[in-house]
Design a protein around this motif. Structure first.
Motif, mmCIF file in Angstrom:
data_model
loop_
_atom_site.group_PDB
_atom_site.id
_atom_site.type_symbol
_atom_site.label_atom_id
_atom_site.label_comp_id
_atom_site.label_asym_id
_atom_site.label_seq_id
_atom_site.Cartn_x
_atom_site.Cartn_y
_atom_site.Cartn_z
ATOM 1 N N ASP A 1 -2.041 -2.969 -2.889
ATOM 2 C CA ASP A 1 -2.413 -2.061 -1.798
ATOM 3 C C ASP A 1 -3.244 -0.895 -2.336
ATOM 4 O O ASP A 1 -3.067 -0.458 -3.479
ATOM 5 C CB ASP A 1 -1.159 -1.509 -1.115
ATOM 6 C CG ASP A 1 -0.317 -2.601 -0.473
ATOM 7 O OD1 ASP A 1 -0.857 -3.694 -0.233
ATOM 8 O OD2 ASP A 1 0.871 -2.347 -0.217
ATOM 9 N N ALA A 2 -4.137 -0.392 -1.497
ATOM 10 C CA ALA A 2 -4.947 0.761 -1.897
ATOM 11 C C ALA A 2 -4.088 2.016 -1.883
ATOM 12 O O ALA A 2 -3.384 2.295 -0.903
ATOM 13 C CB ALA A 2 -6.129 0.929 -0.953
ATOM 14 N N LEU B 1 -3.782 5.714 -1.424
ATOM 15 C CA LEU B 1 -4.576 6.728 -0.736
ATOM 16 C C LEU B 1 -4.240 8.149 -1.164
ATOM 17 O O LEU B 1 -4.897 9.099 -0.729
ATOM 18 C CB LEU B 1 -4.389 6.594 0.783
ATOM 19 C CG LEU B 1 -4.755 5.227 1.368
ATOM 20 C CD1 LEU B 1 -4.538 5.232 2.874
ATOM 21 C CD2 LEU B 1 -6.187 4.850 1.031
ATOM 22 N N ASN C 1 1.802 6.485 0.384
ATOM 23 C CA ASN C 1 0.605 6.552 1.207
ATOM 24 C C ASN C 1 -0.371 5.474 0.733
ATOM 25 O O ASN C 1 -1.151 5.687 -0.192
ATOM 26 C CB ASN C 1 -0.031 7.946 1.106
ATOM 27 C CG ASN C 1 -1.206 8.110 2.065
ATOM 28 O OD1 ASN C 1 -1.344 7.360 3.031
ATOM 29 N ND2 ASN C 1 -2.040 9.102 1.797
ATOM 30 N N VAL C 2 -0.308 4.314 1.370
ATOM 31 C CA VAL C 2 -1.116 3.175 0.931
ATOM 32 C C VAL C 2 -1.807 2.533 2.135
ATOM 33 O O VAL C 2 -1.415 2.748 3.291
ATOM 34 C CB VAL C 2 -0.255 2.118 0.210
ATOM 35 C CG1 VAL C 2 0.408 2.716 -1.023
ATOM 36 C CG2 VAL C 2 0.783 1.514 1.145
ATOM 37 N N TRP C 3 -2.834 1.727 1.831
ATOM 38 C CA TRP C 3 -3.493 0.904 2.846
ATOM 39 C C TRP C 3 -3.262 -0.553 2.453
ATOM 40 O O TRP C 3 -3.814 -1.050 1.479
ATOM 41 C CB TRP C 3 -4.991 1.209 2.912
ATOM 42 C CG TRP C 3 -5.678 0.453 4.012
ATOM 43 C CD1 TRP C 3 -6.348 -0.729 3.899
ATOM 44 C CD2 TRP C 3 -5.738 0.816 5.385
ATOM 45 N NE1 TRP C 3 -6.825 -1.132 5.125
ATOM 46 C CE2 TRP C 3 -6.470 -0.195 6.061
ATOM 47 C CE3 TRP C 3 -5.241 1.903 6.126
ATOM 48 C CZ2 TRP C 3 -6.712 -0.155 7.431
ATOM 49 C CZ3 TRP C 3 -5.493 1.938 7.488
ATOM 50 C CH2 TRP C 3 -6.227 0.920 8.133
ATOM 51 N N VAL D 1 -11.980 5.829 -2.316
ATOM 52 C CA VAL D 1 -10.581 6.151 -2.625
ATOM 53 C C VAL D 1 -9.919 5.110 -3.518
ATOM 54 O O VAL D 1 -8.825 5.342 -4.024
ATOM 55 C CB VAL D 1 -9.751 6.330 -1.337
ATOM 56 C CG1 VAL D 1 -10.283 7.465 -0.495
ATOM 57 C CG2 VAL D 1 -9.708 5.031 -0.545
ATOM 58 N N ASP D 2 -10.552 3.967 -3.720
ATOM 59 C CA ASP D 2 -9.961 2.893 -4.513
ATOM 60 C C ASP D 2 -10.918 2.534 -5.649
ATOM 61 O O ASP D 2 -12.119 2.366 -5.422
ATOM 62 C CB ASP D 2 -9.694 1.668 -3.634
ATOM 63 C CG ASP D 2 -8.838 0.624 -4.330
ATOM 64 O OD1 ASP D 2 -9.334 -0.004 -5.295
ATOM 65 O OD2 ASP D 2 -7.677 0.433 -3.918
ATOM 66 N N HIS E 1 -11.929 2.777 4.543
ATOM 67 C CA HIS E 1 -12.045 3.910 3.624
ATOM 68 C C HIS E 1 -13.232 3.747 2.677
ATOM 69 O O HIS E 1 -13.750 2.644 2.478
ATOM 70 C CB HIS E 1 -10.755 4.075 2.822
ATOM 71 C CG HIS E 1 -9.527 4.202 3.674
ATOM 72 N ND1 HIS E 1 -9.172 5.363 4.309
ATOM 73 C CD2 HIS E 1 -8.582 3.276 4.014
ATOM 74 C CE1 HIS E 1 -8.057 5.185 4.992
ATOM 75 N NE2 HIS E 1 -7.679 3.917 4.833
ATOM 76 N N TYR F 1 -11.115 -2.670 6.015
ATOM 77 C CA TYR F 1 -10.831 -1.541 5.120
ATOM 78 C C TYR F 1 -11.784 -0.397 5.493
ATOM 79 O O TYR F 1 -12.967 -0.438 5.158
ATOM 80 C CB TYR F 1 -11.038 -1.964 3.664
ATOM 81 C CG TYR F 1 -10.822 -0.868 2.648
ATOM 82 C CD1 TYR F 1 -9.542 -0.405 2.355
ATOM 83 C CD2 TYR F 1 -11.903 -0.308 1.953
ATOM 84 C CE1 TYR F 1 -9.339 0.593 1.420
ATOM 85 C CE2 TYR F 1 -11.707 0.678 1.004
ATOM 86 C CZ TYR F 1 -10.424 1.130 0.738
ATOM 87 O OH TYR F 1 -10.230 2.120 -0.192
#
Length: 538
Positions: free
Chosen positions: A189-190, A192, A197-199, A77-78, A74, A72
């Motif tokens: 999912d994160a 974003l 728009n996810v991670w 952001v989460d 980032h 991960y």
């Protein structure tokens, strides 16, 4: 279902009791979210965290700053990063054997007013439960599904969507669905920013070291919640020992629900679970709208065991598979994710072959195989806890983890302290638990936590738990009938004895008469006296 349990169920639905999970209701106001202090008052003495009674104190939350793995990339952001600092930086820190968001509970394995008494519960095979115990378990599940949590709420928006806490976004939810939501929240999912728009490569409870301890705490809290809800503090979650099974042995109307004759994907109408509605089961939809699950009903519980992708799951795990996994000596290895080789955690979770210990792709093994095999609500990670079979399955997975701990007795240093995927390091607080629990603190035996597994007991104790206890439970339920049957049997025996005695006296009298020359039939009396035959009397 037994009328007694129906009455019990209706009683509790009308008089809900507090629950114990996730965001404490007193900590969901705009004021609390902005000052970031979640330290509720303990009603027992009217003080914050029960401080006047020495139960705990409101203190700063200190999170680990050791590096995470590269999965991960980032930062900031989460909301789950460095849990729970986005929401709260001060919480109740409980002393001694106290536990809870306000230190009003006892730690696992303790009870009593001062939490000083030890308790050891035993989790048993669901097929070793008496009929009454099985009915009770199902009624408890349904009660939790239909009782709104009084102490906790779920968050339905990100902290940014709440305008940094000034516009709280929380919702009520039932006790059972609270746990479904927790399993969703820890693995979603994160987001974003913006629709779609996810991670996806993020999960705070799966695919790395925290898989075992996170689910262990999750099950302990679920168990504890049911105990509080029902007042039955002897309750434990049963397990399904699926080793060498060829089908879904618990998928019957007497247990977790059979297959519906109307649709192979639904639960039989004869089962209470056919009326259940799932929540948090549409992650693709949430991602496309950049929102979180809000706990709304989304359709019926689905299950179609055995009609899955056979290339992905060829069979259910065997006893040999479990033994092969238990031989692996390292808990976590290499990248500490689904690619890890010779890792006990990765093999038991189902991303590595139990025979070789090497990571595989395109197959779901061990733990994962059961989820895929169920071919329904349980087959999606985020919504899998909707199916109550999830509990039976994960309790058995926890028992295998316990076997491994006892066999290898690893020191805590075997648990990774750094560079595991985000959320999985030893010092990371488990998402989304409040009160707070560190991963590494639960890399310990069940005996320390106050519970045991029936099939891991020594032979004498196992006989008591698996054979004698169900018998006594059943006898306790039917003792009135046994007493009535005994009394009735004594009366019947007395009547029969009286009849035989009378018949014998009459026979003796007839023999005496025959000695003076009167002739009497041996078996049949004369027509003149009108009496019935000896055979009839007998």
């Amino acid at each position: 279902m037994n009328p007694l349990f129906v009455s019990l169920l209706l009683f509790f639905i009308q008089y809900p009791r507090p629950s114990l999970q996730q965001f404490p209701r007193p900590c969901t106001t705009a004021e609390v979210l902005q000052n970031k202090q979640c330290c509720p008052v303990w009603p027992g003495d009217g003080s914050v965290c029960g401080s006047l009674s020495g139960r705990g104190f409101c203190q700063d939350v200190t999170v680990s700053d050791l590096p995470n793995g590269p999965q991960y990339p980032h930062t900031g952001v989460d909301d789950r990063e460095q849990w729970p600092l986005v929401f709260y930086n001060r919480t109740c820190q409980c002393a001694g054997n106290y536990m809870g968001f306000n230190c009003g509970e006892c730690k696992f394995g303790y009870f009593g007013a001062s939490c000083a008494e030890r308790r050891e519960s035993v989790r048993r095979n669901i097929f070793q439960l008496s009929i009454t115990e099985r009915q009770r378990f199902i009624s408890y599940l349904n009660l939790a599904k239909n009782t709104i949590s009084q102490d906790y709420m779920i968050v339905t928006g990100t902290y940014a969507q709440m305008n940094n806490g000034t516009m709280p976004m929380f919702a009520n939810i039932s006790v059972y669905d609270l746990f479904v939501w927790m399993h969703y929240y820890v693995s979603h999912d994160a987001l974003l920013g913006g629709p779609g728009n996810v991670w996806p490569d993020i999960d705070f409870a799966h695919e790395s070291a925290a898989f075992m301890p996170w689910h262990r705490v999750y099950l302990l809290f679920w168990e504890h919640e049911i105990q509080k809800l029902t007042g039955d503090f002897n309750f434990t979650i049963p397990y399904w020992d699926w080793r060498d099974a060829e089908d879904c042995q618990v998928c019957t109307d007497e247990l977790m629900g059979g297959r519906s004759p109307l649709s192979p994907n639904l639960i039989s109408p004869s089962s209470v679970f056919s009326s259940w509605k799932v929540v948090c089961s549409q992650p693709e939809d949430y991602n496309s709208r950049a929102v979180l699950c809000d706990g709304s009903p989304e359709g019926p519980l689905q299950r179609n065991p055995g009609n899955h992708d056979r290339n992905r799951v060829r069979r259910l795990p065997t006893s040999a598979d479990v033994e092969s996994v238990l031989r692996l000596t390292e808990y976590e290895t290499g990248p500490m994710d689904r690619r890890a080789n010779m890792s006990f955690r990765n093999a038991l979770e189902g991303f590595a072959s139990p025979e070789t210990g090497l990571a595989v792709t395109g197959q779901s093994l061990m733990h994962n195989s059961l989820h895929v095999f169920m071919n329904g609500s349980m087959s999606s990670v985020q919504g899998s806890a909707n199916d109550p079979i999830f509990l039976l399955h994960h309790v058995f997975i926890d028992s295998i983890f316990e076997q491994w701990l006892r066999r290898h007795q690893p020191p805590r240093t075997h648990y990774p302290t750094a560079k595991a995927p985000i959320g999985h390091n030893d010092g990371y607080f488990m998402v989304p638990f409040i009160p707070l629990y560190r991963n590494g603190d639960y890399f310990i035996s069940t005996k320390t936590l106050g519970y045991e597994y029936a099939y891991l007991l020594d032979p004498g104790q196992r006989f008591v738990q698996e054979f004698l206890t169900p018998y006594l439970e059943q006898a306790q339920q039917i003792w009135r009938w046994l007493l009535a049957a005994g009394i009735l049997g004594a009366l019947v025996a007395g009547i029969i004895a009286t009849i035989i005695a009378v018949a014998c006296r009459r026979r003796q009298k007839r023999w005496k008469v025959s000695e003076y020359g009167e002739r009497q039939p041996l078996l049949n009396s004369s027509e003149e006296d009108g009496s019935t035959s000896y055979q009839t009397r007998l």
